[in-house]
Structures are given as structure tokens and as C-alpha cells.
Motif scaffolding. Structure first.
Motif, PDB file in Angstrom:
ATOM      1  N   GLN A  14       1.045  -1.199  -0.172  1.00 31.90           N
ATOM      2  CA  GLN A  14       0.088  -0.001   0.182  1.00 31.90           C
ATOM      3  C   GLN A  14       0.833   1.117   0.148  1.00 31.90           C
ATOM      4  O   GLN A  14       0.558   2.027  -0.785  1.00 31.90           O
ATOM      5  N   LEU A  15       1.819   1.257   0.864  1.00 28.11           N
ATOM      6  CA  LEU A  15       2.411   2.599   1.029  1.00 28.11           C
ATOM      7  C   LEU A  15       3.566   2.903   0.017  1.00 28.11           C
ATOM      8  O   LEU A  15       3.896   4.043  -0.331  1.00 28.11           O
ATOM      9  N   ALA A  16       3.996   1.978  -0.873  1.00 28.17           N
ATOM     10  CA  ALA A  16       5.047   2.133  -2.005  1.00 28.17           C
ATOM     11  C   ALA A  16       4.415   1.681  -3.292  1.00 28.17           C
ATOM     12  O   ALA A  16       5.390   1.555  -4.248  1.00 28.17           O
ATOM     13  N   GLN A  17       3.096   1.204  -3.205  1.00 27.49           N
ATOM     14  CA  GLN A  17       2.697   0.659  -4.235  1.00 27.49           C
ATOM     15  C   GLN A  17       3.293  -0.582  -4.845  1.00 27.49           C
ATOM     16  O   GLN A  17       3.417  -0.751  -6.294  1.00 27.49           O
ATOM     17  N   ALA A  18       3.899  -1.243  -3.929  1.00 22.78           N
ATOM     18  CA  ALA A  18       4.682  -2.400  -4.248  1.00 22.78           C
ATOM     19  C   ALA A  18       4.013  -3.690  -4.267  1.00 22.78           C
ATOM     20  O   ALA A  18       3.775  -4.618  -3.713  1.00 22.78           O
ATOM     21  N   LEU A  19       3.303  -3.846  -5.501  1.00 21.21           N
ATOM     22  CA  LEU A  19       2.341  -5.131  -5.647  1.00 21.21           C
ATOM     23  C   LEU A  19       2.938  -6.157  -6.114  1.00 21.21           C
ATOM     24  O   LEU A  19       2.356  -7.214  -6.189  1.00 21.21           O
ATOM     25  N   GLU A  20       4.189  -6.121  -6.227  1.00 17.11           N
ATOM     26  CA  GLU A  20       5.131  -7.337  -6.406  1.00 17.11           C
ATOM     27  C   GLU A  20       5.287  -8.160  -4.980  1.00 17.11           C
ATOM     28  O   GLU A  20       5.741  -9.327  -5.168  1.00 17.11           O
ATOM     29  N   MET A  21       5.299  -7.759  -4.148  1.00 14.78           N
ATOM     30  CA  MET A  21       5.335  -7.902  -2.774  1.00 14.78           C
ATOM     31  C   MET A  21       4.032  -9.102  -2.317  1.00 14.78           C
ATOM     32  O   MET A  21       2.955  -8.624  -2.725  1.00 14.78           O
ATOM     33  N   VAL A  76      12.465   9.499   0.420  1.00 15.09           N
ATOM     34  CA  VAL A  76      11.778   8.301   1.102  1.00 15.09           C
ATOM     35  C   VAL A  76      13.104   7.229   0.878  1.00 15.09           C
ATOM     36  O   VAL A  76      13.440   6.887  -0.349  1.00 15.09           O
ATOM     37  N   VAL A  77      13.571   6.674   1.785  1.00 14.30           N
ATOM     38  CA  VAL A  77      14.522   5.475   1.659  1.00 14.30           C
ATOM     39  C   VAL A  77      13.536   4.220   1.811  1.00 14.30           C
ATOM     40  O   VAL A  77      13.263   3.861   2.752  1.00 14.30           O
ATOM     41  N   HIS A  78      13.630   3.372   0.882  1.00 11.80           N
ATOM     42  CA  HIS A  78      12.846   2.123   1.071  1.00 11.80           C
ATOM     43  C   HIS A  78      13.731   0.986   1.455  1.00 11.80           C
ATOM     44  O   HIS A  78      14.726   0.929   0.935  1.00 11.80           O
ATOM     45  N   HIS A  79      13.420   0.236   2.462  1.00 10.81           N
ATOM     46  CA  HIS A  79      14.164  -0.700   3.206  1.00 10.81           C
ATOM     47  C   HIS A  79      13.068  -1.958   3.287  1.00 10.81           C
ATOM     48  O   HIS A  79      12.643  -2.144   4.568  1.00 10.81           O
TER      49      HIS A  79
END
Length: 342
Positions: free
Chosen positions: A189-196, A301-304
């Protein structure tokens, strides 16, 4: 000059260790850890916590080895300190066993763990269905103790802890100058990382104090990990399964497989089931800076996130890398908005 305001979103092992590393690497900053869940309700709390690293498809082995070594060194120092008991970190010896000789007889991490060697024929007699194995000493990091220990240290160094559910990272602007996204599956949701997607893991916590050595099948699907207060029996890898309720049939299967490797477990008692959803990302860990922008304003934003089932084994190494990315953002806070490197 006002301190740089940094928000770390997520309070699992990745979020708390990142906040700790940022506090050490970035001078003159104020840090707030924001999460809707804290220990004992995080995915990390269910993790078995054994330091045996996983391979990530897009991470070069030298980088992965560095992350593992930095994490091992960090936890080894704790294990050798008076804090070991409170932190839930201790050394444990045992065997990783294979039903056929693996393509890589000596894994890349062999010189990071302690006393790595191939198992002797005498040792392999304990496991008649297996033909090859590794013997070594590694570390076990028990999250139900380690996370509160980290949280206590963060509070002691002035870090604020805030229970709050974030719907959009942009809502943290303008209250914060830099955001670190350690939200795991929340990144969908927060990074639109739908591959997760979740990789469901079910384990059993049992009382079997006579079991002193870990046993791990080379596939990683069956394992026996003795801890300070119980023994963890596992496990499962159920891709895309969001169900947090224990499955009795799966529990029976885990117990049966573990008893096949260690028959004395038939006498285990006080069997408790636990389920966690590992934050799996096909490409592996995402360590990357993105610049969100609206109406001429921007938010670094640093994504980790995306550690899957290997987070404990590399958490300090990747947290140090995330802290370096935060430091870069802090050192150049007013440069023109660069293009996202997504």
C-alpha cells in the motif's frame, strides 16, 4: 540549525535496527519510529531467528556476504556481553543435512559462522536418510526478546516511538524531512509495491529442554531450533497465503517431519502454534531512495523492505546500508528534485 526530522515506518526487526543505525550514523537528527504494530505482534516475533542467510536473486553474493557478516558481528558482540540474556541472542551449534550432495558443498557464508566443517560419517549415522551435512556454530536471535531490547535502547537514546497507522507516506510531509519505509508487506500500500506477497510460515513452539543442537534439512523446510525457553519446529513456505490462523493438519505434518529427524521430540510438551507472513519480494531486498513530489514540494523516502524469510540473518547489514542512504539525503536536503531511480 534545526535537527533533521526522520521518520522510520515499521517496528519489526528491520525498522528498529534501521532506527538504531540512523541514530548512530546521522548526527543532529530527531528520529520517530511509527507503526501500528509493535512486539509481540510483528512478523519478526514469529521468526525462528537462526543466522543462516538466504540468497536473493538480484543481490550479488559479495554484498549478501557483507550484510550477513555485519549482522553476525553485531549479534556476536551482544552474545558476548552482559546484555545477551535480555537481548535474546546466543550461540547455538548443530547440523544442516542433505538427502543428496548439494551443488555447493561449501556455502558462501561458511567463513562467517564459527567452526564450519563437513559432517563426519559418524555424525551422519544420526540421520540415516541423509548423505551429506554441514556442522557449525551460528547465532540465534530471539525476536520476542530482541525487539523490546532494541526498543528500550532507542527510547534511551531519545528516539520517539509512536503507535499510528499510516495510509500514505506523503501524510508524513511536512512533519518529517526524510522517511524510511520499513513496512514490509505494508509496502504494497505505502509504496505501491504490488510485487510484494506473503510467504506464510507456520511453526510450533514446544518444550523439549533436552534438545541442545539445531537440525536443519538442506531444503530449509524442516528445522529444529532450540532456544532459551523453547524449541522451534518448522516450517512452511506458502506463497500468497494471507491466513494467520494455525492449520492443525500442517502442525501435524511439521511435528511428524521433525520427529523423523529427532525422535526424542515425541516427548515434547506444551506445543503452541504460531503463524507469520514473511514479506516476500521476488527481486529481493529493496534498498533505494525515491523522491515523492507534490506541488513543488518533495519528500525523500528510503525504501528498506523485501527481506522475505531471511530478514534476521542480514538485518543489521541492510540497516547500515539504509542509514547510509538516509545520510546522503540529509547531506543534500535542498538540492533540485532529482528524478526517481525506480
Amino acid at each position: 540549525m534545526d535537527p533533521v526530522r526522520i521518520a522510520v515506518v515499521g517496528a519489526g526487526v528491520v525498522g528498529l535496527s534501521t532506527a538504531m543505525c540512523v541514530s548512530k550514523l546521522v548526527p543532529r537528527c530527531s528520529i520517530t519510529v511509527i507503526s501500528d504494530k509493535f512486539s509481540p505482534d510483528t512478523t519478526s516475533d514469529v521468526a525462528a531467528g537462526m543466522l543462516i542467510p538466504h540468497v536473493y536473486p538480484n543481490t550479488p553474493i559479495p554484498t549478501l556476504k557483507q550484510w550477513f557478516r555485519e549482522t553476525f558481528d553485531h549479534l556476536f558482540a551482544i552474545a558476548n556481553s552482559a546484555e545477551a540474556g535480555d537481548a535474546g541472542v546466543h550461540l547455538v551449534s548443530g547440523w544442516q543435512i542433505f538427502q543428496s550432495i548439494p551443488a555447493e558443498e561449501v556455502p558462501f557464508w561458511a567463513d562467517v559462522v564459527l567452526g564450519f566443517r563437513k559432517m563426519t560419517k559418524a555424525e551422519l549415522k544420526k540421520f540415516p536418510q541423509h548423505v551429506f551435512g554441514h556442522a557449525f556454530t551460528t547465532l540465534k536471535c530471539e525476536s520476542p526478546a530482541y525487539l523490546p531490547w532494541l526498543e528500550k535502547r532507542l527510547k534511551g537514546s531519545g528516539v520517539l516511538i509512536l503507535t499510528r497507522r499510516i495510509g500514505d507516506l506523503w501524510e508524513l510531509h511536512p512533519s518529517f524531512d526524510v522517511v524510511v519505509n520499513c513496512s514490509g508487506l505494508g509496502s504494497r500500500q505505502l509504496a505501491q509495491a504490488l510485487e510484494m506477497f506473503p510467504m506464510r510460515g507456520q511453526v510450533l513452539n514446544v518444550q523439549a529442554p533436552w534438545v541442545k543442537h539445531f537440525i536443519r534439512d538442506g531444503s530449509g523446510l524442516t528445522y529444529i531450533y532450540p532456544g532459551t525457553s523453547n524449541v522451534i519446529l518448522g516450517g512452511t513456505r506458502q506463497q500468497g497465503d494471507w491466513n494467520l490462523s494455525p492449520d492443525a493438519e500442517i502442525s501435524r505434518g511439521i511435528f511428524s517431519r521433525c520427529c523423523a529427524l529427532e525422535p526424542s521430540l515425541q516427548g515434547a510438551c506444551d506445543i503452541r502454534e504460531k503463524v507469520g507472513l514473511r514479506p516476500f519480494r521476488p527481486a529481493g531486498v529493496r534498498l533505494q531512495t525515491e523522491f515523492l513530489a507534490q506541488d513543488g514540494r518533495r519528500l525523500p523516502v528510503v525504501h528498506h523492505y523485501g527481506h522475505g524469510s531471511g530478514g534476521i540473518s542480514v538485518h543489521w547489514g541492510t540497516a547500515l546500508e539504509a542509514a547510509r542512504l538516509v545520510s546522503e539525503c540529509v547531506q543534500a536536503p535542498r538540492t533540485p528534485t532529482p528524478k526517481s531511480n525506480l
